[in-house]
Write an enzyme that holds these catalytic residues in place. Structure first.
Site, short mmCIF file in Angstrom:
data_model
loop_
_atom_site.label_atom_id
_atom_site.label_comp_id
_atom_site.label_asym_id
_atom_site.label_seq_id
_atom_site.Cartn_x
_atom_site.Cartn_y
_atom_site.Cartn_z
N ASP A 165 0.85 -1.33 0.00
CA ASP A 165 -0.18 0.53 -0.18
C ASP A 165 0.97 1.51 -0.37
OD1 ASP A 165 -2.31 1.87 1.12
OD2 ASP A 165 -3.02 0.30 1.19
N TYR A 215 -14.32 5.49 -14.05
CA TYR A 215 -14.06 5.12 -13.73
C TYR A 215 -14.93 3.14 -14.05
CZ TYR A 215 -14.31 1.67 -9.15
OH TYR A 215 -15.31 0.40 -8.21
#
Length: 265
Positions: A38, A154
């Site tokens: 991450d 998206y």
């Protein structure tokens, strides 16, 4: 502790929170060792430490090949193999209509959601080959299979992910590398550091949308990922597992709108 993933090593992107964190915790409870990959260098190390010796944190920005290669190298160095890759990291949020969406916003969504998945496969597949096969899982979205106004970029990125999964699955099936994606629907997560009150408002809203009458939770997606990561799904590849409480399959509003007319014999 169950043992559906005992002896396996999983690399999970976007694992410092939300779906990725829930999956990392579930995978380790099932016997796996995991890489928490991450960009969040505050929460990521905490999640890994909280899980314990079965997890390590690797700072990773999936947009960059060097970072992705480094994430796999860290897993290999720590545990000597990789069996599961969960390309979960993604970005979304309001865009405005297609005309008004800034180019920079489109580029970010495409870079993270499409390029990031492509890099995860490109640099991860050689590791799975050395392990004699494995499972690649990708977080797509119901936005890949139904239009959602206001998030055109998206939708396009998640549609690309579904197409990529299908094509890649065909390329690598003979190497015993299975590639599938999960299409979540309305899932309540804590992304964006929302307050408990905001989360509960979202949960109540999603409960009205979903025919099953409740919001999705990160653990729902984690269990779907567990199935696709485990040997229970050994004959499944190139597929889209929709986890949306029936949203895209059932128009629960039809009877509500039409009333008794649709139930009369």
């Amino acid at each position: 502790m169950a043992d559906r993933l005992t002896g396996k090593v999983a690399v999970i992107t976007g694992a410092a929170s939300g779906l990725g964190e829930a999956t990392a915790r579930l995978f380790t409870s099932e016997g796996a060792r995991v890489v928490i990959a991450d960009r969040d260098t505050s929460r990521g190390p905490w999640v890994a430490a909280d899980i314990g010796s079965s997890a390590i944190f690797v700072e990773t920005d999936v947009r960059f090949g060097e970072d992705v290669q480094g994430m796999f190298a860290a897993a290999d160095e720590a545990w000597g193999r990789i069996d599961i890759i969960y390309n979960n990291a993604g970005v979304g949020g309001p865009e405005g209509n297609l005309r008004d969406c800034p180019e920079e916003r489109y580029d970010l969504i495409s870079d993270v959601n499409v390029r990031g998945v492509w890099l995860g496969m490109k640099y991860g597949i050689p590791h799975l080959e050395r392990s004699g096969g494995g499972s690649i899982i990708v977080t797509a979205s119901i936005a890949a299979i139904t239009g959602v106004a206001g998030v055109t970029a998206y939708c396009a990125s998640k549609g690309a992910v579904v197409a990529m999964v299908r094509a890649a699955a065909g390329e690598w099936a003979s190497k015993r590398i299975r590639i599938n994606c999960i299409c979540p629907g309305s899932i309540t997560t804590g992304q964006g550091s929302r307050s408990e009150e905001q989360l509960e408002q979202t949960r109540q809203y999603f409960s009205k949308i979903n025919p099953v009458g409740r919001s999705g939770e990160p653990i729902d997606i984690a269990y779907a990922a567990l199935f696709l990561a485990s040997d229970a799904s050994s004959l499944i590849t190139g597929q889209q597992l929709v986890v949306d409480g029936g949203w895209t399959s059932l128009d629960a509003r039809y009877v509500e709108v039409m009333g008794p007319a649709v139930t009369e014999e």
